[in-house]
Write a protein that holds these residues in place. Structure first.
Motif, PDB file in Angstrom:
ATOM      1  N   SER A  17       0.477  -1.181   0.292  1.00 38.25           N
ATOM      2  CA  SER A  17      -0.709  -0.415  -0.703  1.00 38.25           C
ATOM      3  C   SER A  17       0.604   1.325   0.052  1.00 38.25           C
ATOM      4  O   SER A  17       1.869   1.122   1.163  1.00 38.25           O
ATOM      5  CB  SER A  17      -0.676   0.114   1.239  1.00 38.25           C
ATOM      6  OG  SER A  17      -2.103  -0.956   1.067  1.00 38.25           O
ATOM      7  N   ARG A  19      -0.103   5.998   0.015  1.00 40.47           N
ATOM      8  CA  ARG A  19      -0.859   7.037   0.014  1.00 40.47           C
ATOM      9  C   ARG A  19      -0.544   7.894  -0.640  1.00 40.47           C
ATOM     10  O   ARG A  19       1.145   8.284   0.355  1.00 40.47           O
ATOM     11  CB  ARG A  19      -0.724   7.158   1.517  1.00 40.47           C
ATOM     12  CG  ARG A  19      -2.398   8.804   1.968  1.00 40.47           C
ATOM     13  CD  ARG A  19      -2.133   8.863   3.123  1.00 40.47           C
ATOM     14  NE  ARG A  19      -4.260   9.014   4.260  1.00 40.47           N
ATOM     15  CZ  ARG A  19      -4.243  10.430   4.486  1.00 40.47           C
ATOM     16  NH1 ARG A  19      -3.125  10.251   5.382  1.00 40.47           N
ATOM     17  NH2 ARG A  19      -5.044  10.529   4.379  1.00 40.47           N
ATOM     18  N   SER A  21      -0.541  12.191  -1.596  1.00 41.58           N
ATOM     19  CA  SER A  21      -1.515  13.641  -1.075  1.00 41.58           C
ATOM     20  C   SER A  21      -1.330  14.825  -1.757  1.00 41.58           C
ATOM     21  O   SER A  21       0.496  14.375  -3.052  1.00 41.58           O
ATOM     22  CB  SER A  21      -0.450  13.890   0.439  1.00 41.58           C
ATOM     23  OG  SER A  21      -1.118  12.655   1.724  1.00 41.58           O
ATOM     24  N   TYR A  79      -6.104  13.283  -1.009  1.00 41.45           N
ATOM     25  CA  TYR A  79      -5.596  11.447  -0.631  1.00 41.45           C
ATOM     26  C   TYR A  79      -5.915  11.259  -2.224  1.00 41.45           C
ATOM     27  O   TYR A  79      -7.206  10.707  -2.422  1.00 41.45           O
ATOM     28  CB  TYR A  79      -5.391  11.450   0.561  1.00 41.45           C
ATOM     29  CG  TYR A  79      -5.852  12.710   1.069  1.00 41.45           C
ATOM     30  CD1 TYR A  79      -6.579  13.056   2.000  1.00 41.45           C
ATOM     31  CD2 TYR A  79      -3.955  12.253   2.077  1.00 41.45           C
ATOM     32  CE1 TYR A  79      -6.314  14.155   2.644  1.00 41.45           C
ATOM     33  CE2 TYR A  79      -3.866  13.889   2.941  1.00 41.45           C
ATOM     34  CZ  TYR A  79      -4.673  14.948   3.391  1.00 41.45           C
ATOM     35  OH  TYR A  79      -5.167  15.572   3.944  1.00 41.45           O
ATOM     36  N   GLN A  81      -5.262   6.645  -0.753  1.00 42.00           N
ATOM     37  CA  GLN A  81      -4.832   5.678  -0.560  1.00 42.00           C
ATOM     38  C   GLN A  81      -5.019   4.376  -1.702  1.00 42.00           C
ATOM     39  O   GLN A  81      -6.198   3.833  -2.051  1.00 42.00           O
ATOM     40  CB  GLN A  81      -6.176   5.468   0.674  1.00 42.00           C
ATOM     41  CG  GLN A  81      -5.232   3.650   1.087  1.00 42.00           C
ATOM     42  CD  GLN A  81      -4.365   3.909   2.020  1.00 42.00           C
ATOM     43  OE1 GLN A  81      -4.048   5.594   2.321  1.00 42.00           O
ATOM     44  NE2 GLN A  81      -3.676   3.053   1.337  1.00 42.00           N
ATOM     45  N   ASN A  83      -4.023   0.256  -2.300  1.00 40.29           N
ATOM     46  CA  ASN A  83      -3.756  -0.740  -1.319  1.00 40.29           C
ATOM     47  C   ASN A  83      -3.934  -2.192  -2.529  1.00 40.29           C
ATOM     48  O   ASN A  83      -4.140  -1.745  -3.225  1.00 40.29           O
ATOM     49  CB  ASN A  83      -4.874  -1.451  -0.532  1.00 40.29           C
ATOM     50  CG  ASN A  83      -5.483  -0.062   0.576  1.00 40.29           C
ATOM     51  OD1 ASN A  83      -4.018   0.582   0.792  1.00 40.29           O
ATOM     52  ND2 ASN A  83      -6.480   0.394   0.762  1.00 40.29           N
TER      53      ASN A  83
END
Length: 115
Positions: A17, A19, A21, A79, A81, A83
């Motif tokens: 994963s 993340r 920004s 953002y 995310q 996965n």
């Protein structure tokens, strides 16, 4: 002048994963949408996910169920995310901000999915 600053890219193993920004700064009026796009080597830039000012989200079929786009309460930071990353997710990821009169792009952040 509006600027977008992206962060969070890097190298990750398949199944991992990350993340991302994207923070917008400067004089910003009437943001209608923010989103993420990506461009892999030799391919055209493509939409990954977007979120409108009223919270409507849209995802590319290839990332549905794995990626989630969100934003902060001030609606100037978005953002992504990510996965269950796959090697085919490897690309430069770009943030985009839209207003009724213009589009602003970030400089891009590289995501590499490899073992």
């Amino acid at each position: 002048q509006v600027q977008l600053v992206e962060s969070g890219g890097g190298l990750v193993q398949p199944g991992g994963s990350l993340r991302l920004s994207c923070a917008a700064s400067g004089l910003i009026f009437s943001i209608t949408a923010m989103g993420w796009y990506r461009q892999a080597p030799g391919l055209e830039r493509e939409l990954v996910a977007t979120v409108t000012s009223n919270g409507y989200t849209n995802y590319a079929d290839s990332v549905k169920g794995r990626f989630t786009i969100s934003r902060d309460n001030a609606k100037t930071t978005v953002y992504l995310q990510m996965n269950s990353l796959k090697p085919e997710d490897t690309a430069v990821y770009y943030c985009k901000l839209e207003t009724p009169s213009r589009e602003v792009w970030g400089q891009g952040t590289l995501v590499t999915v490899s073992s």
